[in-house]
Design a protein around this motif. Structure first.
Motif: not given
Length: 305
Positions: A227-248
């Protein structure tokens, strides 16, 4: 010519490619073998990595970017001549680069689309247009690295901007190495005659001694629970940006003595590791590890390029 439909938007555009060509060094270069280190040759690095660089029209360059980049690559390969060679495999699967001077594969292309027609999602990983903007010499064979050239495609856009995509095998170049080579290409495109940072090939410094002087217990990175290493075919890639407010906000969750002593990288890595570990609900007694790649160039002398 091929029409491309971007699934993340209603954008449809055509890409016309010219025949691929080999760009060889602008001057004669040595024919020799360069060792790749034991780290370079490990199985997990034997794959191709795409890099995408998007350049808007800055209204100050009238020359054709493909022609300028083609000439600059030939000049840069005089200094980076191993990149014009081919990866070979020897006894015990040991890798080296034969500096044959055969060249780098270059593709010139044209797309009937403007940069402002792309949605934000089109220009973020996972890049949905990659199959149009990067020539695939060996479809579905990203693990084939032996005897294949590095690839660069320059695609001109209707707005005057252009997109440069590269495909390199990880055994020969990592991300920092690709950046340095492309920076050198950019310097030559702007009229330089020497790279600002001369490349150094000292891969043998990272080879293990025979016999080794240090012994250690190899810790497997493979988790016990599937369960800790699921098949790559089941994963979805997304991009997220952490800005200054989120980092704070993240730093405020740390103990006061750590909040400003840890780098942004460490804070984000810890957060992702915690979330990734909790998600599959592992056995509370199971050991879970995180692997972080580290750039060791500054720790070695002479500096590795």
């Amino acid at each position: 010519m091929a029409a491309y439909y971007s699934p993340s938007s209603s954008l449809v555009f055509n890409v016309t490619r010219k025949e691929p060509e080999l760009i060889v060094p602008a001057e004669p270069t040595p024919h020799e073998f360069k060792q790749l280190s034991d780290i370079d040759g490990q199985e997990s690095f034997r794959f191709h990595v795409p890099f995408i660089h998007v350049y808007p029209n800055n209204n100050c360059v009238e020359e054709d970017p493909a022609r300028v980049i083609r000439k600059a690559i030939a000049k840069a390969l005089v200094f980076y001549y191993p990149l014009a060679g081919r990866v070979r495999e020897g006894p015990r699967r040991k890798l080296s680069v034969e500096c044959t001077g055969e060249g780098l594969l270059f593709i010139e292309a044209e797309a009937d689309v403007r940069l402002d027609q792309f949605d934000d999602a089109d220009l973020l990983p996972p890049f949905p247009c990659l199959d149009r903007l990067l020539y695939d010499e060996v479809p579905g064979q990203s693990h084939v690295i032996l005897n294949f050239p590095i690839l660069i495609q320059v695609t001109r856009l209707k707005c005057g901007g252009f997109i440069v995509t590269t495909n390199v095998n990880h055994t020969m170049l990592d991300g920092v190495g690709v950046f340095q080579f492309l920076r050198t290409v950019g310097e030559f495109a702007r009229g330089a005659t020497q790279p600002s940072i001369p490349p150094v090939w000292e891969r043998h410094l990272l080879n293990a001694r025979h016999p080794p002087r240090v012994t250690h217990t190899l810790i497997s990175s493979t988790p016990k629970s599937p369960r800790l290493l699921p098949p790559l075919s089941t994963l979805i890639q997304r991009s997220y940006f952490f800005r200054r407010n989120e980092l704070s906000a993240l730093r405020r969750q740390l103990p006061p003595d750590l909040a400003h002593r840890r780098s942004t990288f460490n804070v984000l890595t810890a957060l992702l590791w915690i979330c990734r570990t909790i998600a599959p609900s592992p056995d509370p007694e199971e050991e879970v590890r995180v692997i972080i790649l580290v750039n060791i160039r500054k720790r070695l002398y002479p500096t590795l390029r």
